[in-house]
Scaffold this motif. Sequence first.
Motif, PDB file in Angstrom:
ATOM      1  N   GLY A 150      99.710 -37.138 -23.884  1.00  0.00           N
ATOM      2  CA  GLY A 150     101.128 -37.444 -23.939  1.00  0.00           C
ATOM      3  C   GLY A 150     101.843 -36.934 -22.703  1.00  0.00           C
ATOM      4  N   LEU A 151     102.696 -37.768 -22.123  1.00  0.00           N
ATOM      5  CA  LEU A 151     103.434 -37.374 -20.928  1.00  0.00           C
ATOM      6  C   LEU A 151     104.760 -36.721 -21.297  1.00  0.00           C
ATOM      7  CD1 LEU A 151     102.878 -40.479 -18.611  1.00  0.00           C
ATOM      8  CD2 LEU A 151     101.694 -38.275 -18.545  1.00  0.00           C
ATOM      9  N   SER A 152     105.363 -36.051 -20.316  1.00  0.00           N
ATOM     10  CA  SER A 152     106.631 -35.372 -20.512  1.00  0.00           C
ATOM     11  C   SER A 152     107.445 -35.476 -19.225  1.00  0.00           C
ATOM     12  CB  SER A 152     106.395 -33.901 -20.886  1.00  0.00           C
ATOM     13  OG  SER A 152     107.608 -33.177 -20.926  1.00  0.00           O
ATOM     14  N   TYR A 153     108.730 -35.147 -19.290  1.00  0.00           N
ATOM     15  CA  TYR A 153     109.564 -35.126 -18.096  1.00  0.00           C
ATOM     16  C   TYR A 153     109.468 -33.792 -17.366  1.00  0.00           C
ATOM     17  CZ  TYR A 153     111.776 -39.390 -19.847  1.00  0.00           C
ATOM     18  OH  TYR A 153     112.022 -40.662 -20.288  1.00  0.00           O
ATOM     19  N   THR A 154     108.644 -32.896 -17.875  1.00  0.00           N
ATOM     20  CA  THR A 154     108.420 -31.630 -17.207  1.00  0.00           C
ATOM     21  C   THR A 154     106.929 -31.336 -17.198  1.00  0.00           C
ATOM     22  OG1 THR A 154     109.087 -29.293 -17.127  1.00  0.00           O
ATOM     23  CG2 THR A 154     108.670 -30.234 -19.304  1.00  0.00           C
ATOM     24  N   THR A 155     106.542 -30.204 -16.649  1.00  0.00           N
ATOM     25  CA  THR A 155     105.131 -29.824 -16.572  1.00  0.00           C
ATOM     26  C   THR A 155     104.949 -28.421 -17.133  1.00  0.00           C
ATOM     27  OG1 THR A 155     105.479 -29.035 -14.296  1.00  0.00           O
ATOM     28  CG2 THR A 155     104.628 -31.269 -14.568  1.00  0.00           C
ATOM     29  N   PHE A 156     103.713 -28.121 -17.532  1.00  0.00           N
ATOM     30  CA  PHE A 156     103.430 -26.834 -18.160  1.00  0.00           C
ATOM     31  C   PHE A 156     102.212 -26.183 -17.518  1.00  0.00           C
ATOM     32  CE2 PHE A 156     105.545 -29.522 -21.256  1.00  0.00           C
ATOM     33  CZ  PHE A 156     106.556 -28.711 -21.713  1.00  0.00           C
ATOM     34  N   VAL A 157     102.293 -24.877 -17.388  1.00  0.00           N
ATOM     35  CA  VAL A 157     101.195 -24.085 -16.840  1.00  0.00           C
ATOM     36  C   VAL A 157     100.619 -23.217 -17.947  1.00  0.00           C
ATOM     37  CG1 VAL A 157     100.564 -22.287 -15.195  1.00  0.00           C
ATOM     38  CG2 VAL A 157     102.179 -24.074 -14.528  1.00  0.00           C
ATOM     39  N   TYR A 158      99.297 -23.257 -18.091  1.00  0.00           N
ATOM     40  CA  TYR A 158      98.597 -22.421 -19.062  1.00  0.00           C
ATOM     41  C   TYR A 158      98.012 -21.218 -18.333  1.00  0.00           C
ATOM     42  CZ  TYR A 158      98.444 -26.426 -22.344  1.00  0.00           C
ATOM     43  OH  TYR A 158      98.759 -27.474 -23.179  1.00  0.00           O
ATOM     44  N   ARG A 159      98.031 -20.047 -18.991  1.00  0.00           N
ATOM     45  CA  ARG A 159      97.441 -18.869 -18.372  1.00  0.00           C
ATOM     46  C   ARG A 159      97.124 -17.820 -19.431  1.00  0.00           C
ATOM     47  NH1 ARG A 159     102.444 -15.744 -15.290  1.00  0.00           N
ATOM     48  NH2 ARG A 159     103.222 -14.655 -17.142  1.00  0.00           N
ATOM     49  N   ASP A 160      96.378 -16.807 -19.006  1.00  0.00           N
ATOM     50  CA  ASP A 160      96.096 -15.614 -19.809  1.00  0.00           C
ATOM     51  C   ASP A 160      95.477 -15.948 -21.173  1.00  0.00           C
ATOM     52  OD1 ASP A 160      97.244 -14.270 -17.699  1.00  0.00           O
ATOM     53  OD2 ASP A 160      99.173 -13.981 -18.704  1.00  0.00           O
ATOM     54  N   LEU A 161      94.428 -16.744 -21.165  1.00  0.00           N
ATOM     55  CA  LEU A 161      93.712 -17.038 -22.410  1.00  0.00           C
ATOM     56  C   LEU A 161      92.951 -15.794 -22.864  1.00  0.00           C
ATOM     57  CD1 LEU A 161      92.715 -19.055 -24.556  1.00  0.00           C
ATOM     58  CD2 LEU A 161      90.855 -19.659 -22.983  1.00  0.00           C
ATOM     59  N   ALA A 162      93.201 -15.374 -24.100  1.00  0.00           N
ATOM     60  CA  ALA A 162      92.541 -14.193 -24.659  1.00  0.00           C
ATOM     61  C   ALA A 162      91.906 -14.567 -25.997  1.00  0.00           C
ATOM     62  CB  ALA A 162      93.539 -13.058 -24.849  1.00  0.00           C
ATOM     63  N   VAL A 163      90.635 -14.258 -26.135  1.00  0.00           N
ATOM     64  CA  VAL A 163      89.887 -14.587 -27.346  1.00  0.00           C
ATOM     65  C   VAL A 163      89.243 -13.325 -27.894  1.00  0.00           C
ATOM     66  CG1 VAL A 163      88.050 -16.005 -28.325  1.00  0.00           C
ATOM     67  CG2 VAL A 163      89.412 -16.891 -26.437  1.00  0.00           C
ATOM     68  N   SER A 164      89.437 -13.066 -29.180  1.00  0.00           N
ATOM     69  CA  SER A 164      88.848 -11.887 -29.796  1.00  0.00           C
ATOM     70  C   SER A 164      87.362 -12.090 -30.045  1.00  0.00           C
ATOM     71  CB  SER A 164      89.549 -11.583 -31.122  1.00  0.00           C
ATOM     72  OG  SER A 164      89.248 -12.596 -32.082  1.00  0.00           O
ATOM     73  N   ALA A 165      86.660 -11.002 -30.309  1.00  0.00           N
ATOM     74  CA  ALA A 165      85.250 -11.090 -30.680  1.00  0.00           C
ATOM     75  C   ALA A 165      85.117 -11.780 -32.033  1.00  0.00           C
ATOM     76  CB  ALA A 165      84.634  -9.691 -30.723  1.00  0.00           C
ATOM     77  N   TRP A 166      84.021 -12.507 -32.202  1.00  0.00           N
ATOM     78  CA  TRP A 166      83.796 -13.225 -33.458  1.00  0.00           C
ATOM     79  C   TRP A 166      83.498 -12.261 -34.596  1.00  0.00           C
ATOM     80  CZ3 TRP A 166      79.170 -13.575 -36.360  1.00  0.00           C
ATOM     81  CH2 TRP A 166      79.220 -14.496 -37.415  1.00  0.00           C
ATOM     82  N   ASP A 167      84.138 -12.505 -35.726  1.00  0.00           N
ATOM     83  CA  ASP A 167      83.922 -11.719 -36.934  1.00  0.00           C
ATOM     84  C   ASP A 167      83.575 -12.681 -38.063  1.00  0.00           C
ATOM     85  OD1 ASP A 167      85.256 -10.576 -39.641  1.00  0.00           O
ATOM     86  OD2 ASP A 167      84.589  -8.913 -38.370  1.00  0.00           O
ATOM     87  N   PRO A 168      82.508 -12.424 -38.844  1.00  0.00           N
ATOM     88  CA  PRO A 168      82.096 -13.373 -39.890  1.00  0.00           C
ATOM     89  C   PRO A 168      83.144 -13.592 -40.970  1.00  0.00           C
ATOM     90  CG  PRO A 168      80.890 -11.295 -40.070  1.00  0.00           C
ATOM     91  CD  PRO A 168      81.610 -11.273 -38.761  1.00  0.00           C
ATOM     92  N   GLU A 169      84.052 -12.643 -41.156  1.00  0.00           N
ATOM     93  CA  GLU A 169      85.078 -12.794 -42.182  1.00  0.00           C
ATOM     94  C   GLU A 169      86.405 -13.289 -41.601  1.00  0.00           C
ATOM     95  OE1 GLU A 169      84.733 -12.597 -45.393  1.00  0.00           O
ATOM     96  OE2 GLU A 169      82.607 -12.147 -45.175  1.00  0.00           O
TER      97      GLU A 169
END
Length: 229
Positions: A89-108
Amino acid sequence: MPWLDQVRAVLHGWFPGQEAGAAFTDVLFGDVSPSGKLAVTFPKRLEDEPAFGNFPGTNGKVAYKEGVLVGYRWYDTRKIEPLFPFGYGLSYTTFVYRDLAVSAWDPERGVSVRLKVKNSGARRGAEVVQIYLHAASVTVTRPEQELRAFAKVEPRRWRRTRDHSEAAGAGFRQLRSKTSERDAWRTDPGAYEIRAASSSRDIRLRATVPCRRSEGVPRGRDELLSGHR
């Protein structure tokens, strides 16, 4: 859409209702920035569709031979270039993604995902952040990537003096895949890639989560937790 290269833009409305005219006018005159994303894939040709050759079937019976590769999963796994990808989908503005943080996997508790989104343009607008999961090593058939969470955010416009980033977070347990032999869910050991994207073909950030093997659990335990701002 053989006429696509003859137009500068395409505005599509999904069941807009009686106020469709007002909504379209607001977008066309620039009073509102469009922020919708496609919930389906637009193919370049009918032959690219997952169900092509299987539908409408024979003698009133349809064979769903695409299996788990439904919709965008088919195009991504088979490396078929769509006309418009899922989530686009297009927009009249633009977006910057940053600082992706993912926790360690937990079975629960599963995995927690957070990132920041900045409006880098001059117009106000909203973005739908999509989180996909890619399993690097599996023992059952799985798509190239699977949508696991999404969040709509409306970060403020870019400012030099202050950080107006907005966090988009999601938590999910669905690293598991179903085993038909025991009618249960399990997690194949190995690395899983978390992808933050603007569409299924516009991956902005990636992070890897190592997982250990999980014993099969009854159905119902492996559920999407939430997608939130």
